[in-house]
Design a protein around this motif. Structure first.
Motif: not given
Lengths: 392, 160
Positions: B17-21, B25-36
């Motif tokens: 479900t976790v597609l990408e991290v 600039r010191g910030e973390t973005t987690v891309v997840v599938k929208k279904e979950e």
């Protein structure tokens, strides 16, 4: 037989306590509010859309028109976000940082003075209104001297400040701040011991800490519900970690607690301003980043590099790396944040503003349903909303 | 809990479900599938302590697939950490489940996202426009919506 039908009425947008454009549809059972539905959107100017069609420098004047009672705070949030996007956060000169804090806290005082004035006037206390606006006028004069404008100040820049403080202004600010605790005593003398004031705001607009967090309430409205959280201390920016101040937390969860919290916060702001004035040392007010900040007039006229940089920045802007950042700052109303998405072009691909007033207003039905219609006026006042920020 | 530990827990629990991290600039973005998205948000709130939804918005990447991203800015009041969660939304199906059951503040933020970006939030308790009139046509923050508004010529200044 008693009639238990409810009645639906409009409160606002013409009601004096709804600050011009807020409309509340109230379902009333006698004088008791059963349901409150806020209607907003009467001002919407499309600030976020406009930002996508301007260079990063050109977006700045849009930001101080959001919360027009605290314009420098909005400027600050925006420039901090752009500086983070550019990766120049550590290059801002010391003097610019101190002046930013100085003016941010003066702005907090200015905004809280309008809150106090209008909140008291909404409830029927007129003297405080006149006194608070008298003190606010001093800060407006300081604004005019540093930025040339009284309301839509445009003083902070990406990389520092547009200009240094005028000569002698630090003494003027110090003289004003020395008198401020006395003025705060006067306001408290008029209101705090006043039985009518107490009856109108104690146990009114109660919201628990859990509900306030769930609804996203921030700033003094949240700290009035006992949540010890202030971005100036917990995610410091502009050197706030170097100042000694107390994060004011009140446990009452009601309008009274928020009133006390904001008054105490004003005293803390005075403390911070004193410290900032003591820290003020001569030095540059713009970062040494020639591709981002405009060169001095002398360099523009006398050197070819200065002329090129000036021309490029004015005509084209600068191009941050592709990426995205979010920066939140502790505004007088709560957390105002700027989420910027860069695609590597000179214009933001997306700018989303996290407006404190918009989200705080969502708590209004929770705070006033079940109470008297007269309490709605007190709740609107205690949330300290600015509709320009709500609608953007 | 640090942001890295949070990401590790999220990956362990939700796997693909976790597609990408993304770090920037010191910030973390987690891309997840929208279904979950509801399950991920519930986990982040209840198990990891991201009890505060700071902001929610949509971003239009017109010309790319997926075209939209719904962005959630989360904050942990206990540890004072931030995390950004993003969920891709296709142009052919601009819907995603509401998280207003996880954080009540999502109610108005999702209404705004629908109003300005045209992303529908399934099961939303009050799916109405919030900033624009109810009879407004289109969603102004989409990239294909003209900045001067529909049916209006761009302002030509004093040149003409």
């Amino acid at each position: 037989m008693a009639n238990h039908e409810t009645m639906t009425i409009n409160m606002g947008p013409q009601h004096p306590s709804t600050h011009g454009v807020l409309q509340l549809v109230l379902e009333l059972d006698g004088e008791i509010v059963r349901k409150a539905t806020p209607h907003i959107g009467f001002l919407h100017r499309g600030v976020e859309k406009l930002a996508e069609h301007r260079t990063y420098h050109q977006v700045l004047p849009l930001t101080d028109r959001l919360d027009y009672l605290a314009p420098m705070h909005n400027n600050l949030g925006y420039v901090l976000a752009v500086e983070k996007l550019l990766g120049i956060t550590d290059e801002i000169p010391e003097r610019a940082q101190v002046v930013r804090v100085l003016l941010a806290e003066l702005t907090r005082l200015k905004s809280h003075l309008v809150w106090l004035a209008c909140h008291a006037l909404d409830i029927g206390a007129m003297t405080v209104f006149i006194y608070a606006f008298r003190e606010r006028e001093h800060i407006m004069n300081i604004y005019e001297k540093v930025s040339g404008a009284r309301m839509t100040s445009n003083y902070f820049r990406v990389g520092g400040l547009s200009a240094d403080l005028p000569e002698g202004l630090d003494k003027e600010i110090r003289d004003f701040i020395d008198t401020m605790p006395g003025h705060l005593d006067t306001y408290e003398g008029l209101l705090t011991g006043n039985k009518i004031w107490q009856k109108r705001i104690q146990n009114v607009g109660v919201i628990s800490a859990e509900d306030a967090i769930d609804l996203g309430v921030t700033g003094p409205s949240l700290r009035g519900s006992g949540v010890d959280w202030d971005l100036r201390r917990d995610q410091p920016y502009s050197g706030y970690e170097n100042y000694d101040f107390e994060v004011v937390v009140e446990e009452g969860c009601d309008t009274w607690a928020r009133y006390v919290a904001r008054l105490r916060e004003m005293r803390e702001s005075c403390k911070i301003i004193h410290q900032a004035l003591d820290k003020l040392k001569p030095g540059p007010v713009l970062a040494d980043a020639p591709k981002i900040v405009l060169p001095s007039k002398q360099d523009t006229v006398n050197t070819i590099e200065g002329l090129i940089h000036h021309f490029k920045i004015i005509s084209e802007g600068f191009k941050p790396d592709a990426g995205e950042v979010y920066v939140g700052v502790e505004n007088p109303k709560g957390e105002v944040g700027f989420y910027l998405v860069s695609d590597g072009s000179p214009r933001p691909h997306r700018m989303k503003i996290r407006p404190a007033s918009f989200i705080n207003l969502q708590a209004l039905p929770k705070m006033c349903e079940g109470s008297m219609i007269a309490d709605v006026v007190a709740v609107i006042g205690t949330l300290d909303i600015v509709l320009g920020e709500i609608d953007r | 809990m640090s942001v890295q530990a949070t990401v590790d827990k999220l990956k362990a629990k939700f796997g693909e479900t976790v597609l990408e991290v993304i770090e920037f600039r010191g910030e973390t973005t987690v891309v997840v599938k929208k279904e979950e998205i509801v399950a991920v948000c519930t986990f982040l709130k209840e198990d990891v302590g991201f009890n505060f939804l700071t902001d929610l918005c949509g971003v239009d990447y017109m010309g790319q697939a997926p075209r939209f991203m719904v962005v959630y800015q989360l904050y942990n009041i206990g540890t004072h950490t931030r995390l950004r969660v993003k969920a891709p939304v296709e142009e052919s199906d601009t819907t995603i489940d509401t998280v207003s059951g996880v954080w009540a503040t999502a109610n108005w933020l999702e209404r705004e996202c629908w109003d300005l970006m045209g992303i529908t939030f399934n099961n939303h308790p009050d799916p109405r426009r919030i900033l624009l009139p109810a009879d407004w046509e289109g969603h102004p923050l989409r990239k294909d919506y003209p900045v001067q508004g529909p049916d209006r010529e761009p302002y030509q200044g004093r040149l003409q």
